[in-house]
Motif scaffolding. Sequence first.
Motif, PDB file in Angstrom:
ATOM      1  N   HIS A 676      16.374 -16.797  15.002  1.00  0.00           N
ATOM      2  CA  HIS A 676      15.392 -16.928  13.924  1.00  0.00           C
ATOM      3  C   HIS A 676      14.130 -16.143  14.277  1.00  0.00           C
ATOM      4  N   ARG A 677      13.260 -16.003  13.279  1.00  0.00           N
ATOM      5  CA  ARG A 677      11.973 -15.335  13.442  1.00  0.00           C
ATOM      6  C   ARG A 677      10.875 -16.234  12.891  1.00  0.00           C
ATOM      7  N   LEU A 678       9.803 -16.385  13.660  1.00  0.00           N
ATOM      8  CA  LEU A 678       8.662 -17.197  13.257  1.00  0.00           C
ATOM      9  C   LEU A 678       7.446 -16.296  13.087  1.00  0.00           C
ATOM     10  N   ARG A 679       6.798 -16.405  11.935  1.00  0.00           N
ATOM     11  CA  ARG A 679       5.608 -15.596  11.666  1.00  0.00           C
ATOM     12  C   ARG A 679       4.471 -16.491  11.166  1.00  0.00           C
ATOM     13  N   MET A 680       3.245 -15.994  11.310  1.00  0.00           N
ATOM     14  CA  MET A 680       2.070 -16.626  10.723  1.00  0.00           C
ATOM     15  C   MET A 680       1.576 -15.739   9.594  1.00  0.00           C
ATOM     16  N   LEU A 681       1.218 -16.361   8.472  1.00  0.00           N
ATOM     17  CA  LEU A 681       0.876 -15.629   7.249  1.00  0.00           C
ATOM     18  C   LEU A 681      -0.621 -15.706   6.966  1.00  0.00           C
ATOM     19  N   PHE A 682      -1.164 -14.578   6.523  1.00  0.00           N
ATOM     20  CA  PHE A 682      -2.585 -14.468   6.203  1.00  0.00           C
ATOM     21  C   PHE A 682      -2.724 -13.755   4.850  1.00  0.00           C
ATOM     22  N   PRO A 683      -2.658 -14.480   3.741  1.00  0.00           N
ATOM     23  CA  PRO A 683      -2.836 -13.835   2.430  1.00  0.00           C
ATOM     24  C   PRO A 683      -4.244 -13.251   2.316  1.00  0.00           C
ATOM     25  N   THR A 684      -4.326 -12.005   1.880  1.00  0.00           N
ATOM     26  CA  THR A 684      -5.642 -11.364   1.763  1.00  0.00           C
ATOM     27  C   THR A 684      -6.166 -11.370   0.334  1.00  0.00           C
ATOM     28  N   ASP A 685      -5.255 -11.337  -0.659  1.00  0.00           N
ATOM     29  CA  ASP A 685      -5.647 -11.241  -2.076  1.00  0.00           C
ATOM     30  C   ASP A 685      -6.592 -10.073  -2.315  1.00  0.00           C
ATOM     31  N   ILE A 686      -6.394  -9.014  -1.542  1.00  0.00           N
ATOM     32  CA  ILE A 686      -7.194  -7.799  -1.678  1.00  0.00           C
ATOM     33  C   ILE A 686      -6.330  -6.739  -2.340  1.00  0.00           C
ATOM     34  N   ASN A 687      -6.858  -6.124  -3.357  1.00  0.00           N
ATOM     35  CA  ASN A 687      -6.109  -5.127  -4.110  1.00  0.00           C
ATOM     36  C   ASN A 687      -6.225  -3.760  -3.438  1.00  0.00           C
ATOM     37  N   SER A 688      -5.195  -3.395  -2.684  1.00  0.00           N
ATOM     38  CA  SER A 688      -5.175  -2.100  -2.011  1.00  0.00           C
ATOM     39  C   SER A 688      -3.732  -1.681  -1.831  1.00  0.00           C
ATOM     40  N   SER A 689      -3.474  -0.404  -1.944  1.00  0.00           N
ATOM     41  CA  SER A 689      -2.113   0.113  -1.766  1.00  0.00           C
ATOM     42  C   SER A 689      -1.832   0.507  -0.326  1.00  0.00           C
ATOM     43  N   VAL A 690      -2.863   0.452   0.528  1.00  0.00           N
ATOM     44  CA  VAL A 690      -2.708   0.839   1.930  1.00  0.00           C
ATOM     45  C   VAL A 690      -3.355  -0.228   2.806  1.00  0.00           C
ATOM     46  N   HIS A 691      -3.087  -0.120   4.080  1.00  0.00           N
ATOM     47  CA  HIS A 691      -3.731  -0.986   5.071  1.00  0.00           C
ATOM     48  C   HIS A 691      -3.964  -0.175   6.338  1.00  0.00           C
ATOM     49  N   GLN A 692      -4.681  -0.763   7.292  1.00  0.00           N
ATOM     50  CA  GLN A 692      -5.005  -0.077   8.542  1.00  0.00           C
ATOM     51  C   GLN A 692      -4.452  -0.879   9.719  1.00  0.00           C
ATOM     52  N   ALA A 693      -4.029  -0.158  10.756  1.00  0.00           N
ATOM     53  CA  ALA A 693      -3.515  -0.813  11.963  1.00  0.00           C
ATOM     54  C   ALA A 693      -3.976  -0.045  13.185  1.00  0.00           C
ATOM     55  N   ASP A 694      -4.291  -0.782  14.230  1.00  0.00           N
ATOM     56  CA  ASP A 694      -4.713  -0.173  15.491  1.00  0.00           C
ATOM     57  C   ASP A 694      -3.506   0.447  16.177  1.00  0.00           C
ATOM     58  N   SER A 695      -3.661   1.706  16.584  1.00  0.00           N
ATOM     59  CA  SER A 695      -2.607   2.423  17.288  1.00  0.00           C
ATOM     60  C   SER A 695      -3.263   3.214  18.419  1.00  0.00           C
ATOM     61  N   MET A 696      -2.537   4.133  19.026  1.00  0.00           N
ATOM     62  CA  MET A 696      -3.064   4.882  20.168  1.00  0.00           C
ATOM     63  C   MET A 696      -4.197   5.804  19.732  1.00  0.00           C
ATOM     64  N   PHE A 697      -5.433   5.518  20.163  1.00  0.00           N
ATOM     65  CA  PHE A 697      -6.620   6.294  19.834  1.00  0.00           C
ATOM     66  C   PHE A 697      -6.758   6.503  18.328  1.00  0.00           C
ATOM     67  N   GLU A 698      -6.327   5.549  17.535  1.00  0.00           N
ATOM     68  CA  GLU A 698      -6.346   5.750  16.089  1.00  0.00           C
ATOM     69  C   GLU A 698      -6.297   4.419  15.363  1.00  0.00           C
ATOM     70  N   VAL A 699      -7.074   4.325  14.296  1.00  0.00           N
ATOM     71  CA  VAL A 699      -6.870   3.274  13.306  1.00  0.00           C
ATOM     72  C   VAL A 699      -6.079   3.935  12.188  1.00  0.00           C
ATOM     73  N   ALA A 700      -4.766   3.715  12.226  1.00  0.00           N
ATOM     74  CA  ALA A 700      -3.860   4.428  11.320  1.00  0.00           C
ATOM     75  C   ALA A 700      -3.835   3.763   9.953  1.00  0.00           C
ATOM     76  N   THR A 701      -3.817   4.573   8.902  1.00  0.00           N
ATOM     77  CA  THR A 701      -3.659   4.075   7.538  1.00  0.00           C
ATOM     78  C   THR A 701      -2.203   4.222   7.130  1.00  0.00           C
ATOM     79  N   ARG A 702      -1.625   3.122   6.644  1.00  0.00           N
ATOM     80  CA  ARG A 702      -0.212   3.104   6.267  1.00  0.00           C
ATOM     81  C   ARG A 702      -0.051   2.541   4.865  1.00  0.00           C
ATOM     82  N   ASP A 703       0.991   2.988   4.191  1.00  0.00           N
ATOM     83  CA  ASP A 703       1.277   2.526   2.831  1.00  0.00           C
ATOM     84  C   ASP A 703       1.829   1.105   2.860  1.00  0.00           C
TER      85      ASP A 703
END
Length: 911
Positions: A676-703
């Motif tokens: 099985h897989r266990l996750r924690m959920l954080f609804p944002t209710d923010i209207n955006s088609s992209v999001h940002q994630a921390d990566s190597m020397f970068e805050v990457a924007t992903r669809d």
Amino acid sequence: MSNKKTAHIISHTHWDREWYLPYEKHHVRLVKLVDTLLDKLDQDPDYRSFYLDGQTIILEDYLQVRPEQKERLVKHIQNGRILIGPWYILQDAFLTSSEANVRNMQIGHQDALRYGQISKVGYFPDTFGLVGQTPQLMQQSGINNAFFGRGVKPTGFNNTVADGEYESSFSELQWEGPDGSKVLGILFANWYSNGNEVPANAEEAISYWKRKLTDAEKYASTGELLFMNGCDHQPIQLDLPEAIRVAREMYPDTEFIHSNFIDYLQSLEQSLDRELSSVRGELRSQRTDGWGTLVNTASARVYLKQMNQQGQMILEKMAEPLSAYASLLGHEYPHHLLTYAWKTLMKNHPHDSICGCSVDEVHREMVTRFEKSRHVAEAIIQDQVKVITDRIDTTCFSRFGEDTRPFTVFNMTGHERSGTVTVELDLIRHYFNEDLSFDEMKSRVKQLALEERVVVDSEGNELKSTITDLGLQFGYDLPDDKFRQPYFARSLRIEFAASAVPANGYKAYALIRKDSDAAKDGTSSSLLVNERTMENEYLQVSVEQNGSVTLTDKASGRTFSGLCIYEDSGDIGNEYMYRQPDGESPMTTENIVASVTVMTDKSYESAMQIVHQWAIPKGADSLLQQEQDELVWFTGRKSARSEEMMQLEITTTITLEQGAKGLKVNTSFNNQAADHRLRMLFPTDINSSVHQADSMFEVATRDNQPAVEWNNPSYCHHQQSFVSVKDGETGLTIANKGLSEYEVLRDSRNTIAVTLLRSVGELGDWGVFPTPEAQCLGEARAELMIIPHGNNAPEAAYAVAYQFQVPWIAEQTHLQKGSLPPIYQWFTWEAQGLELSSVKMVENTGDLALRWFNMTLGESALTVEPKFSFNDVHKSNVLEERQERIDGTNGQVIKLASIGPAEIVTILVNI
């Protein structure tokens, strides 16, 4: 394109140090392979060269068993017949930190230079996707190319590659990073084994080369065709020179050569006569069906990722900078110990290791390596902290009396910091070698009268604190000049609210008697509003009946609801890929009533404990075992979750500190369920088609939405420190410690789902490899932080997320004179959108290396003011080699007027 065809045959072996066999079993095979290689090179001049998989650790592993063969190795390396470097190990790109990637390159170069030349090849043969800043990392390392197998073309079972469209028209492409750095990308379009086991028999050679030449020409942009003569743990093809002679006879129109990467690149660049496709940013197989990306290795054996986060952090953010600061005081910088600790840690960084996709024995050994590296780092930290604290002037506390106990709090992050700090102090010590009987010594310690005490800062201001008597404690010193010194002590645990501790610096405090007239009383209040609500200057937090959290950001007025709900789903996949059973809907705690208890009610901190009692399936049904035994590929499995249920108790502790802009969330549970897989959920209710994630020397924007080719219902991604969803008005950032997988759900709420645990029972690649320990049964924990942000730049929230990774350091000292003031920072810096990444010393020059990266795609400027004397300053690359001198220094101020978008910037301060 010219009709001329050249078949470049490059001999190699892709050496996974550990995978489907434990390390030592692979190790034995490696020794045999290198023995055979050396004999072949000695005996046959026509066997021209061999590429040693781009990782110098192979040399270490071999010479550990065969040290007497070093001279032969060096001879063939210096003659260019064995090509080594540039890496120390072939790491996973997404699951290792920015600085770990840099140390990997630095140490690989250092080690390669000891043997001979460095092979300037950006080698990523089987890396599970590639981070967007790879081109800049390569260019700053003097490498203008990248060879890779995954990221732009479907790769599946047993490393098979699929035909069809992908992001590039050819196997050769231009790969551009977010900063604009470009490298020539070479895709192993037919994999890194497409020239494996070349037949020396004429009849077999005709059939072999007819197929292989056609396959290569299908993707090649020129007549320079690349054939990789080797594969995973592939023994050397001893008759390759004869097989090449046969190929020349069978196909006289094609030039067959036993080549190497450097010669191939030169020929390719001379032959390019057309524009190549350009691919920008991350290579994560975005334009594929999504089943073969191997992204869910980010959640296999989560405990490994958590240990890795701790191991990287303690070296990067604590041991290295503290050693640098101590060296500024004249103490020797421990290059040798830091390199040893990094090497020990990086032995866990190959993709089959850190990805958690090996047999159980491999990952047991990894735990030991993580602990070994951490122990070395902790020893380094202890030494450096003592060097610094011994020089801090604490005479400002002398007015409070001789029984005052000073201590120092270090802020090892790049931003000023406030928060709850815990430190243990000894009020009295009696050493065993004193002229006291054993019983009298213990009695004196235990009977020591404890008057009421308080914590003050260097100005005498009383701070909000909680003091706990720990009673009699055993301890010992290990002096450099005498035998160990055991003692008994009377110890107190001090918890208090530290405020405005300077970045890259420290602040001295003291524990004093309450009756001291010099202390100025601090105010007392509570963050607790009621039994389900707490509030500080920035946030209001409430716990609902179902245990979910409602959080209001006071600055923006935005309220986020339904946070911290848990989701559980079946997983009939493997260590590589998550696969939910057909027709199953995930379970959640949304409709479960939770118990809520106030755990902490202090003037500087409040905490609530939320407990869920949740019935979940015990595992998968019996069909899964049969499908695993019969090697049914995970996408075609029909197994489902068991109807037998079991109880899962999840304890969630949410903590709000005075002055904090984020809410800490700690989760713990004893997992006894499988599959099985266990996750924690954080609804944002923010209207955006992209999001940002921390990566190597970068805050990457992903669809948020996958490409049209994507068939996998899951759209998970990698993260390092955080993931964030924002629009023009507000945002929500979820920070984590070692929780490397997330998904932004396509649920109309842009819910961030962070994976806490994934339980599976098999390795899942080319054979049947049961891995019962990958079910991760037993105690588990997770640490997160919820950080809302309003109209301000999101980089401020990202800074909080980065700071969340790094613990406070607090150390007892003495009433003493010293050369350092009670409040100090080694340097200040200012820049819009930049984040401090590293503070360390360079071994060959003694320079202080300071590194930042631009989190944004805008221009910036950097001002640095060291608080110590220095000579001159140079710009540098990630190898920390001096480049042009920075002329913008004005007295003690260093200025870089132009920092480019997404630029990694390193300066070297000559002391």
